[in-house]
Design a protein around this motif. Sequence first.
Motif, mmCIF file in Angstrom:
data_model
loop_
_atom_site.group_PDB
_atom_site.id
_atom_site.type_symbol
_atom_site.label_atom_id
_atom_site.label_comp_id
_atom_site.label_asym_id
_atom_site.label_seq_id
_atom_site.Cartn_x
_atom_site.Cartn_y
_atom_site.Cartn_z
ATOM 1 N N GLU A 6 0.815 -1.220 0.000
ATOM 2 C CA GLU A 6 0.000 0.000 0.000
ATOM 3 C C GLU A 6 0.847 1.269 0.000
ATOM 4 O O GLU A 6 0.319 2.366 -0.205
ATOM 5 N N ALA A 25 -2.675 -5.006 -8.530
ATOM 6 C CA ALA A 25 -3.725 -4.321 -7.771
ATOM 7 C C ALA A 25 -4.373 -5.257 -6.751
ATOM 8 O O ALA A 25 -4.661 -4.854 -5.619
ATOM 9 N N GLU A 32 -0.928 1.904 -11.248
ATOM 10 C CA GLU A 32 -1.355 2.747 -12.348
ATOM 11 C C GLU A 32 -1.045 2.017 -13.652
ATOM 12 O O GLU A 32 -0.032 1.321 -13.752
ATOM 13 N N GLU A 49 -13.272 -2.032 -12.815
ATOM 14 C CA GLU A 49 -14.564 -1.713 -12.198
ATOM 15 C C GLU A 49 -15.274 -2.973 -11.715
ATOM 16 O O GLU A 49 -15.864 -2.989 -10.631
ATOM 17 N N ARG A 52 -13.721 -4.063 -8.633
ATOM 18 C CA ARG A 52 -13.681 -2.983 -7.641
ATOM 19 C C ARG A 52 -12.259 -2.737 -7.129
ATOM 20 O O ARG A 52 -12.020 -2.604 -5.931
ATOM 21 N N GLU A 54 -8.744 -0.428 -7.078
ATOM 22 C CA GLU A 54 -8.361 0.980 -7.160
ATOM 23 C C GLU A 54 -7.142 1.097 -8.075
ATOM 24 O O GLU A 54 -5.993 1.027 -7.625
ATOM 25 N N ARG A 56 -5.605 3.451 -11.359
ATOM 26 C CA ARG A 56 -5.715 4.592 -12.266
ATOM 27 C C ARG A 56 -5.300 4.112 -13.659
ATOM 28 O O ARG A 56 -4.154 3.709 -13.868
#
Length: 209
Positions: A6, A25, A32, A49, A52, A54, A56
């Motif tokens: 993290e 991820a 990213e 999506e 779910r 996070e 970029r």
Amino acid sequence: SFGAPERTTVLDVGAGTGRNTLPLARAGYVTEALEPAAALVEVLRHSVEEERLEVRVVHGDVLDGAVDLGKGRHQLIVLAEVVASHFHEVGEVRRLFERSAHLLAPNGILLLNAFIAVDPYKPEVDAREFSHTAWSCIFTRPELASAVKGLPLALSSDESVYEYEKAHLSKAAWPPTGWFEDWTRGFDVFGLPEGRAPIELRWLAYRRR
């Protein structure tokens, strides 16, 4: 080795549909993804999506300085099968190194793979041009050394992709594709017996000083 996921920012360049982005991820890394093909960006965004995650996701070219990726904040930049398949000129590699030096945090790592000519082979013009059509773009070690000269990047690791992946992937996952073994050993360009092709795909890691 970077510490807690993290607190580790990773940039996956040429992310495609997320072969590397999604596992990173899922493991908790601040991830990213940069991808120049709009259709692949849409697929990757849908997957992000759906799970779910996070992540970029940025649509753009790593060599385009107008694409805002931040400065000095990535601990790891990954280019898997990007230079190997899509970079044809030393000038492009130089621009990649310059861009990476700008994006990497101190002690950050640029990890890429590239087809390297095996000494003392010096690739002919015809071989170089054909290598582009076979997604196996040839570079020599002196060319890569000249591309990184004067930049705060030092080569810290240089390993055979074929040998590394075969040693670290599970038996069920090896080979990852039906064409992977021949491609990584240069046989898509040179139809020669095993061990005789004068190029091979190498994992190269550069640390930002």
